[in-house]
Design a protein around this motif. Sequence first.
Motif, mmCIF file in Angstrom:
data_model
loop_
_atom_site.group_PDB
_atom_site.id
_atom_site.type_symbol
_atom_site.label_atom_id
_atom_site.label_comp_id
_atom_site.label_asym_id
_atom_site.label_seq_id
_atom_site.Cartn_x
_atom_site.Cartn_y
_atom_site.Cartn_z
ATOM 1 N N CYS A 296 0.823 -1.226 0.000
ATOM 2 C CA CYS A 296 0.000 0.000 0.000
ATOM 3 C C CYS A 296 0.848 1.263 0.000
ATOM 4 C CB CYS A 296 -0.932 0.018 1.218
ATOM 5 S SG CYS A 296 -2.182 -1.288 1.227
ATOM 6 N N CYS A 299 2.576 4.362 -4.775
ATOM 7 C CA CYS A 299 1.675 5.489 -5.033
ATOM 8 C C CYS A 299 2.016 6.134 -6.364
ATOM 9 C CB CYS A 299 1.810 6.508 -3.894
ATOM 10 S SG CYS A 299 0.675 7.886 -3.984
ATOM 11 N N PRO A 308 -4.151 4.069 3.896
ATOM 12 C CA PRO A 308 -5.272 3.398 3.232
ATOM 13 C C PRO A 308 -6.529 3.404 4.084
ATOM 14 C CG PRO A 308 -3.688 1.785 4.029
ATOM 15 C CD PRO A 308 -3.060 3.137 4.198
ATOM 16 N N GLU A 309 -7.663 3.365 3.413
ATOM 17 C CA GLU A 309 -8.957 3.220 4.084
ATOM 18 C C GLU A 309 -9.198 1.732 4.279
ATOM 19 O OE1 GLU A 309 -13.688 4.040 3.094
ATOM 20 O OE2 GLU A 309 -12.115 5.085 1.956
ATOM 21 N N ASP A 326 -14.056 0.543 -8.180
ATOM 22 C CA ASP A 326 -13.749 1.535 -7.148
ATOM 23 C C ASP A 326 -12.709 2.507 -7.693
ATOM 24 O OD1 ASP A 326 -15.376 0.291 -5.088
ATOM 25 O OD2 ASP A 326 -13.870 -1.293 -5.059
ATOM 26 N N LYS A 328 -10.164 3.674 -6.249
ATOM 27 C CA LYS A 328 -8.860 3.511 -5.610
ATOM 28 C C LYS A 328 -8.344 2.083 -5.820
ATOM 29 C CE LYS A 328 -9.820 6.897 -1.947
ATOM 30 N NZ LYS A 328 -9.848 7.129 -0.493
ATOM 31 N N HIS A 329 -7.054 1.921 -5.607
ATOM 32 C CA HIS A 329 -6.467 0.590 -5.613
ATOM 33 C C HIS A 329 -6.983 -0.175 -4.389
ATOM 34 C CE1 HIS A 329 -3.605 1.623 -8.810
ATOM 35 N NE2 HIS A 329 -3.432 2.777 -8.182
ATOM 36 N N ASN A 330 -7.036 -1.493 -4.516
ATOM 37 C CA ASN A 330 -7.606 -2.303 -3.442
ATOM 38 C C ASN A 330 -6.778 -3.561 -3.230
ATOM 39 O OD1 ASN A 330 -9.235 -3.628 -1.591
ATOM 40 N ND2 ASN A 330 -10.889 -4.057 -3.028
ATOM 41 N N LYS A 399 -7.224 0.142 -9.434
ATOM 42 C CA LYS A 399 -8.332 1.097 -9.442
ATOM 43 C C LYS A 399 -9.083 1.018 -10.778
ATOM 44 C CE LYS A 399 -5.715 5.133 -11.070
ATOM 45 N NZ LYS A 399 -5.310 6.518 -10.775
ATOM 46 N N TRP A 417 -8.016 0.283 0.721
ATOM 47 C CA TRP A 417 -8.152 1.153 -0.444
ATOM 48 C C TRP A 417 -7.149 2.288 -0.313
ATOM 49 C CZ3 TRP A 417 -14.190 1.612 -0.002
ATOM 50 C CH2 TRP A 417 -14.779 0.458 -0.542
ATOM 51 N N TRP A 418 -6.369 2.509 -1.365
ATOM 52 C CA TRP A 418 -5.411 3.618 -1.303
ATOM 53 C C TRP A 418 -5.237 4.220 -2.692
ATOM 54 C CZ3 TRP A 418 -3.740 -1.160 -2.615
ATOM 55 C CH2 TRP A 418 -2.629 -1.296 -3.432
ATOM 56 N N GLN A 419 -4.764 5.469 -2.687
ATOM 57 C CA GLN A 419 -4.568 6.210 -3.931
ATOM 58 C C GLN A 419 -3.238 5.838 -4.567
ATOM 59 O OE1 GLN A 419 -6.949 7.950 -5.171
ATOM 60 N NE2 GLN A 419 -7.781 9.497 -3.819
#
Length: 419
Positions: A296, A299, A308-309, A326, A328-330, A399, A417-419
Motif C-alpha cells: 500500500c 503510489c 489506506p482506508e 472503485d 482507488k487501488h484495493n 483502481k 483502499w489507497w490512492q
Amino acid sequence: MECTLVKKLISKTLKIIKVRDELKTSIKISNSHICNRLHKCFCKIFENREVTTKILLDIESILDYVEDEINIGHWSKVPLDLRRTYTIASFIKMVLCLKFHKNNIDINKLREILRCIDKGLLLGAPLKNNPELLTKAATILSKSIHEHFPEHSLIIESESGGDLKSDEVCNQPQFMFSNIDALEIDFITLPSLEHFSVYFRNQHPLKLQGCIDHWPARTKWKNIEYLIEMAGDRTVPVEIGTQYVDENWSQKLMTLKEFIEKYYIKKEDCIGYLAQHNLFDQIPELKKDIGIPEYCTLCEDYDNFCDPEINCWFGPGGTVSSLHYDPKHNLLAQIYGTKQVLLFAPSDTQFLYPYEETLLRNTSQVDPMMPNLELYPNFKKAKMYKCLLNEGEVLYIPKKWWHHVIALDRSFSVSFWWQ
C-alpha cells in the motif's frame, strides 16, 4: 457497587476531553434555538446537581433533530460541522445518562448508552482536538460492561452444536469456479515490493500468497466467540438483502452479536452482511490483529499520499457484491473463508452497461454469472478474468477494474483502499 462504577465512568470519560472549550465552541447548528439548548446541556455535564428527566428528554430531542438534518440529502453533502455536533451531543447524552442512572445502573442501561456512542461514531465526525473522543468513550464503556457484569456472557452456541467457523463451500452450478469461461489471474507467493510494483504500474490484478500468515486475525477471528467478546455489544450497520442493487435491499443498525446470531449462524430468509464498514476505527482493539501491507506504500502521486482506508466484509456464504469498480487501488485480504471474484479491465467498460444514474454509475447492470445477452448483447465482447480467493490470500484489484464478488462460505475479508 453501581454508584462507584458510575463515578469511575464519569471521571474517566470527562478526562478524555483534551480541550473542554472545543466541545462548546464546535457546536454549530443553523437553528439558534437548538444551539442554545445544546450549550445548556453541555454545561450540565460539569455540574454536580442532579440530572432530571427533562434534561434527558432535551438532549434526546436535540440528537433526533441533528440526525434528521444529517439524513437530508446525500451523505457526501452533509456539512462536517453538523456531524461534529452530533458527536458532541452523543458524548453529552452519555454523561447525562450515567449521572441520571448513578444509583441504579445495570447492564441494559450501559448497553443502551454504548449504542448511543456507537451511533455517534457512525453518524458523527472526529473533532479537531478530540478526534478519539467517542472511540475512547466506547472502549471505557465496553470494558466496564465485561468487568462488572461478567455473569452476562455474550457467548453463543450453534443450534446444531457444530463449528461456528465456516460452512461447506456452496456447490451449486453457478458457483462452480472451474466451469467459468474466464482467464485465471496470476498468483505469486510473497512477492517483493519491486516485483509487485510491476503489476501496480501495469494496472493488472494479482493474487498474493503468504503475505498475511503472521496476522493474529488469521487464528483469532476464526473463533467467533473472540469476536463477540471483543465487539459483541457494539452497534454496526448491516446490509439486509443479497446485493445493494436489489429493490428489497436495506440497512439496519444492530449489535455485532445480534448480527452473528441472526445472519451468520442461523439461516434467515434474507442475507445479512457487515459490508464496507470501517470497523477498525470504531473498535481499535480489533485493528491490532491485522497490519497494513507494505504494498500500500506504492503510489502514483506521493504528494497526495495518505493512509489506506480499511474496511471489513463479514458475513455468511452467499453474499454478493454486484459488478462494480472503485476509484482507488484495493488489496482484498481473505482472513478466512473463500470468495469467487470475476474481474474486467476498465477498457471493457463500454461492454458492461453501467447504470446511468449518478449514484450507481460505477455499477454494471449485468450479472456476469448469468448475463442476459438479449438485454446486454455486447457483454460477450468483454474479457473476463477470474480468481478463487482462499483463506490467507490477498487479491490486488487495480483502481477502476470491475469486480464481482461472491462469498462461497462464511468469510471475513479486510480491504485496503489507497490512492
